[in-house]
Design a protein around this motif. Structure first.
Motif, PDB file in Angstrom:
ATOM      1  N   ARG A  12      12.303 -16.865  -3.455  1.00 33.10           N
ATOM      2  CA  ARG A  12      11.508 -16.800  -4.688  1.00 33.10           C
ATOM      3  C   ARG A  12      11.176 -18.210  -5.181  1.00 33.10           C
ATOM      4  NH1 ARG A  12      11.714 -12.019  -7.774  1.00 33.10           N
ATOM      5  NH2 ARG A  12      12.607 -10.334  -6.543  1.00 33.10           N
TER       6      ARG A  12
ATOM      7  N   ARG B 232      11.485 -20.220   6.777  1.00 30.68           N
ATOM      8  CA  ARG B 232      12.817 -19.680   7.094  1.00 30.68           C
ATOM      9  C   ARG B 232      13.687 -20.746   7.751  1.00 30.68           C
ATOM     10  NH1 ARG B 232      12.455 -14.519   5.735  1.00 30.68           N
ATOM     11  NH2 ARG B 232      14.672 -14.344   6.093  1.00 30.68           N
TER      12      ARG B 232
ATOM     13  N   ASP C 131       8.451  -6.780   4.642  1.00 36.15           N
ATOM     14  CA  ASP C 131       9.759  -7.334   5.018  1.00 36.15           C
ATOM     15  C   ASP C 131      10.272  -6.772   6.350  1.00 36.15           C
ATOM     16  OD1 ASP C 131       9.579  -8.711   2.631  1.00 36.15           O
ATOM     17  OD2 ASP C 131      11.083  -7.541   1.567  1.00 36.15           O
TER      18      ASP C 131
HETATM   19  O1   DC Z   1      16.049 -10.016  -2.647  1.00 35.96           O
HETATM   20  P1   DC Z   1      14.752 -10.362  -3.348  1.00 35.96           P
HETATM   21  O2   DC Z   1      13.995  -9.123  -3.744  1.00 35.96           O
HETATM   22  O3   DC Z   1      14.956 -11.313  -4.480  1.00 35.96           O
HETATM   23  O4   DC Z   1      13.873 -11.143  -2.241  1.00 35.96           O
HETATM   24  C1   DC Z   1      12.538 -11.539  -2.460  1.00 35.96           C
HETATM   25  C2   DC Z   1      11.798 -11.613  -1.123  1.00 35.96           C
HETATM   26  O5   DC Z   1      12.340 -12.691  -0.348  1.00 35.96           O
HETATM   27  C3   DC Z   1      11.922 -10.386  -0.224  1.00 35.96           C
HETATM   28  O6   DC Z   1      10.881  -9.447  -0.466  1.00 35.96           O
HETATM   29  C4   DC Z   1      11.864 -10.936   1.164  1.00 35.96           C
HETATM   30  C5   DC Z   1      12.385 -12.346   1.034  1.00 35.96           C
HETATM   31  N1   DC Z   1      13.732 -12.527   1.557  1.00 35.96           N
HETATM   32  C6   DC Z   1      13.853 -12.758   2.904  1.00 35.96           C
HETATM   33  O7   DC Z   1      12.859 -12.754   3.625  1.00 35.96           O
HETATM   34  N2   DC Z   1      15.070 -13.013   3.442  1.00 35.96           N
HETATM   35  C7   DC Z   1      16.184 -13.004   2.691  1.00 35.96           C
HETATM   36  N3   DC Z   1      17.368 -13.264   3.244  1.00 35.96           N
HETATM   37  C8   DC Z   1      16.077 -12.731   1.302  1.00 35.96           C
HETATM   38  C9   DC Z   1      14.824 -12.477   0.771  1.00 35.96           C
END
Ligand code: DC
Length: 226
Positions: A40, A110, A185
């Motif tokens: 975020r 990432r 996702d």
């Molecule tokens: O958990 P969250 O809803 O706050 O995460 C927001 C976005 O971040 C989620 O839609 C996908 C991404 N995310 C990710 O790709 N990998 C993670 N380990 C955590 C979140």
């Protein structure tokens, strides 16, 4: 240094991961790491810079300008620091949720965040939640749990959460957002949300928070006691 205990909690948006993980971390005395907050923060940064979350050229050009740090206050609450500014509260909007889901699909994003997440788990016993913790970030986690619930239940919970914060929530819109994020996702090429073979699935649709906590403690105790 003794090997640290790590509990990986993955699952779709609104499954209750952060509420549950926060409480469990307190009860077990572990550090809670909310990795969604990190993505975020990335989304928030590019939003400020006027770079669209799908604009890989813009992201590649400006990503070095972004400095992210995780800090914890005396109560153990995680704060996200973006280039020296505390953005913890600013990143909790539905718009940033969507943008985080899109920006997190890029490998360059990432890769930049991988070591930061692993470093915390090297130093502390952690409960870390996200989408790829058991599959990519901590493949050797002591316990892996996949927390899920129906999209309808998750949307209702998200609405209740937003209402409690005094924010307006439209159930149909929230449900649509959740379904869209689920799709994004789980369908991205890099580190998509998926359950790993060695994780325990827990469907929380029919459980209240205390029920989920009890079930999780049971799973954790069985694995940690081994
Ligand atoms: O958990 P969250 O809803 O706050 O995460 C927001 C976005 O971040 C989620 O839609 C996908 C991404 N995310 C990710 O790709 N990998 C993670 N380990 C955590 C979140």
């Amino acid at each position: 240094m003794a090997k640290k205990i790590s509990i990986a909690i993955d699952g779709p948006a609104g499954a209750g991961k952060s509420t549950i993980a926060k409480r469990l971390a307190k009860e077990l005395g572990y550090m809670y790491v909310d990795t969604g907050a990190i993505y975020r923060t990335v989304a928030y940064f590019f939003d400020l810079w006027g770079v669209a979350p799908k604009d890989i050229d813009g992201i590649t050009r400006y990503i070095d300008e972004l400095n992210i740090a995780i800090e914890y206050d005396e109560e153990g609450v995680q704060h996200m620091i973006m280039n020296g500014i505390d953005v913890t509260d600013d990143i909790r909007t539905p718009e940033i949720s969507q943008k985080a889901s899109l920006v997190s699909a890029h490998a360059i994003v990432r890769d930049m965040l991988l070591d930061m997440q692993r470093d915390v788990a090297k130093q502390y016993d952690v409960i870390m939640d996200g989408r790829d913790i058991g599959t990519v970030v901590l493949p050797k986690a002591t316990v892996k749990i996949f927390l899920t619930a129906s999209a309808e239940v998750r949307a209702q919970r998200r609405c209740d959460e937003l209402n409690a914060k005094g924010m307006k929530a439209n159930y149909n819109q929230v449900l649509k957002d959740i379904q869209q994020r689920d799709y994004q996702d789980t369908h991205r090429e890099v580190a998509p949300l998926k359950m790993c073979r060695d994780s325990v699935k827990l469907d929380t649709s029919d459980l209240d928070i205390d029920g989920v906590i009890a079930a999780m403690k049971d799973i954790i105790q069985k694995k940690v006691a081994k």
